[in-house]
Design a protein around this motif. Structure first.
Motif, mmCIF file in Angstrom:
data_model
loop_
_atom_site.group_PDB
_atom_site.id
_atom_site.type_symbol
_atom_site.label_atom_id
_atom_site.label_comp_id
_atom_site.label_asym_id
_atom_site.label_seq_id
_atom_site.Cartn_x
_atom_site.Cartn_y
_atom_site.Cartn_z
ATOM 1 N N TYR A 23 -5.461 8.205 0.357
ATOM 2 C CA TYR A 23 -5.147 7.052 -0.711
ATOM 3 C C TYR A 23 -4.940 5.860 0.292
ATOM 4 N N LEU A 24 -4.304 5.917 1.104
ATOM 5 C CA LEU A 24 -4.103 4.491 2.060
ATOM 6 C C LEU A 24 -5.334 4.186 2.702
ATOM 7 N N LEU A 52 -0.478 6.282 13.207
ATOM 8 C CA LEU A 52 0.495 5.400 12.631
ATOM 9 C C LEU A 52 0.671 5.698 11.297
ATOM 10 N N ASP A 53 -0.385 5.992 10.411
ATOM 11 C CA ASP A 53 -0.411 6.360 9.044
ATOM 12 C C ASP A 53 0.441 7.541 8.779
ATOM 13 N N THR A 54 0.194 8.602 9.721
ATOM 14 C CA THR A 54 1.176 9.735 9.574
ATOM 15 C C THR A 54 2.586 9.327 9.797
ATOM 16 N N LEU A 110 0.935 -0.999 0.005
ATOM 17 C CA LEU A 110 -0.183 0.030 0.018
ATOM 18 C C LEU A 110 0.773 1.243 0.165
ATOM 19 N N LEU A 111 1.936 1.176 0.542
ATOM 20 C CA LEU A 111 2.781 2.345 0.694
ATOM 21 C C LEU A 111 3.445 2.694 -0.786
ATOM 22 N N PHE A 112 3.926 1.485 -1.249
ATOM 23 C CA PHE A 112 4.456 1.774 -2.759
ATOM 24 C C PHE A 112 3.381 2.362 -3.582
ATOM 25 N N LEU A 113 2.168 1.752 -3.771
ATOM 26 C CA LEU A 113 1.197 2.480 -4.244
ATOM 27 C C LEU A 113 0.856 3.743 -4.121
ATOM 28 N N THR A 114 0.683 4.069 -2.583
ATOM 29 C CA THR A 114 0.669 5.425 -2.352
ATOM 30 C C THR A 114 1.719 6.501 -2.539
ATOM 31 N N LEU A 115 2.842 6.043 -2.591
ATOM 32 C CA LEU A 115 4.033 7.005 -3.107
ATOM 33 C C LEU A 115 3.785 7.152 -4.745
ATOM 34 N N LEU A 116 3.535 6.121 -5.450
ATOM 35 C CA LEU A 116 3.470 6.431 -6.906
ATOM 36 C C LEU A 116 2.123 7.504 -7.261
ATOM 37 N N LEU A 117 1.159 7.042 -6.230
ATOM 38 C CA LEU A 117 0.104 8.393 -6.571
ATOM 39 C C LEU A 117 0.258 9.523 -6.041
ATOM 40 N N VAL A 177 -5.445 -6.723 -8.478
ATOM 41 C CA VAL A 177 -6.722 -6.008 -8.812
ATOM 42 C C VAL A 177 -6.311 -4.395 -8.236
ATOM 43 N N ILE A 178 -5.985 -4.297 -7.199
ATOM 44 C CA ILE A 178 -5.540 -2.929 -6.646
ATOM 45 C C ILE A 178 -4.595 -2.312 -7.202
ATOM 46 N N ALA A 179 -3.430 -3.085 -7.528
ATOM 47 C CA ALA A 179 -2.404 -2.498 -8.237
ATOM 48 C C ALA A 179 -2.572 -2.091 -9.665
ATOM 49 N N GLY A 180 -3.506 -2.890 -10.361
ATOM 50 C CA GLY A 180 -3.946 -2.599 -11.635
ATOM 51 C C GLY A 180 -4.509 -1.198 -11.702
ATOM 52 N N ILE A 181 -5.530 -0.863 -10.743
ATOM 53 C CA ILE A 181 -6.310 0.252 -10.661
ATOM 54 C C ILE A 181 -5.551 1.346 -10.403
#
Length: 266
Positions: free
Chosen positions: A100-101, A72-74, A23-30, A131-135
């Motif tokens: 995003y997270l 924790l997310d912060t 999720l962090l990888f995908l969030t950083l991409l966004l 699926v989430i990575a694809g989105i």
């Protein structure tokens, strides 16, 4: 009948670390943030340990739980984000990162619930992750296409003097300075740019070009101190950018006065 579930802390920790990492990888991409693997690993371990502490504390889904999760997310995002100098920009990125997270966590939970019923839990996690990575990749591709025709405010700086243009990103602009190999952007010639060419002959350039349906030609150009692109959430600064001067209008309706090189869209 009361059901008692047995939870293995090591497995629970590993699952949360791996999920947080994805999720962090995908969030950083966004967020268009630079991904540094060791930071993501540390942040994921922090998230996994935090999840274990929440489980062991038994605080339940109350206000304390919400505050702990947000903190924790912060913390995880602050570990990952590489440029905490600009506080306003960092705060906006943190807010968007948390959105995003949690958006992906919510989607992950709902998709897992449905997919597990269809294919079983064994394959559900892999399928949902794909699926989430694809989105996310689809969103990034769509954003890239949209930005390729986006108009930005661009500032050219030369010896402390600034001039501002509306600039269009053009994916068809492959113009390159043959001497330095730098990408070349095209700007409508004005009194200021003409003055720069005359005042700083050491920065003068001759840029050969070829357009569709026309013969070869040359454009006068100059190397400016800075080219600053003001995007929606960031500012891109290019030092020593090469600018070609166009005698005429680049846009029929005056929407833009500059065409940025395709390689500057990053």
């Amino acid at each position: 009948m009361i059901r008692i579930y047995e939870v293995y802390i090591d497995i629970f920790l590993a699952q949360n670390v791996l999920m947080d990492m994805q999720l962090l990888f995908l969030t950083l991409l966004l967020l268009k943030e630079k991904i540094i693997f060791r930071r993501v690993v540390v942040a994921s371990l922090t998230g996994g340990i935090g999840a274990v502490l929440i489980l062991m504390s038994g605080i339940g889904f109350h206000i304390a739980y919400i505050l702990f999760v947000l903190a924790l997310d912060t913390g995880m995002l602050l570990i990952c984000i590489c440029c905490p100098i600009n506080h306003g920009m960092t705060f906006r990125k943190l807010v968007m990162g948390i959105i995003y997270l949690h958006g992906m966590v919510f989607a992950y939970g709902k998709l897992m619930e449905c997919t597990a019923r269809l294919v079983g839990e064994k394959y559900a996690q892999i399928l949902v992750s794909v699926v989430i990575a694809g989105i996310v990749l689809f969103i990034l591709a769509y954003r890239k296409i949209a930005e390729s025709r986006h108009i930005y405010e661009v500032t050219l700086t030369e010896e402390g003097e600034n001039v501002v243009y509306k600039a269009l990103f053009d994916t068809g602009n492959f113009l390159i300075d043959p001497i330095s190999g730098k990408p070349v952007s095209v700007v409508e010639e004005t009194d200021i740019t003409r003055k720069w060419v005359e005042m700083y002959p050491q920065k003068y350039k001759v840029i050969p070009y070829q357009s569709v349906g026309r013969e070869h030609g040359v454009l006068e150009g100059i190397v400016v101190d800075e080219l600053i692109i003001q995007k929606e959430r960031e500012q891109v600064v290019k030092k020593g950018a090469v600018i070609a001067l166009y005698k005429g209008k680049l846009s029929g309706d005056g929407t833009f006065q500059m065409i940025l090189n395709r390689s500057l869209n990053g």
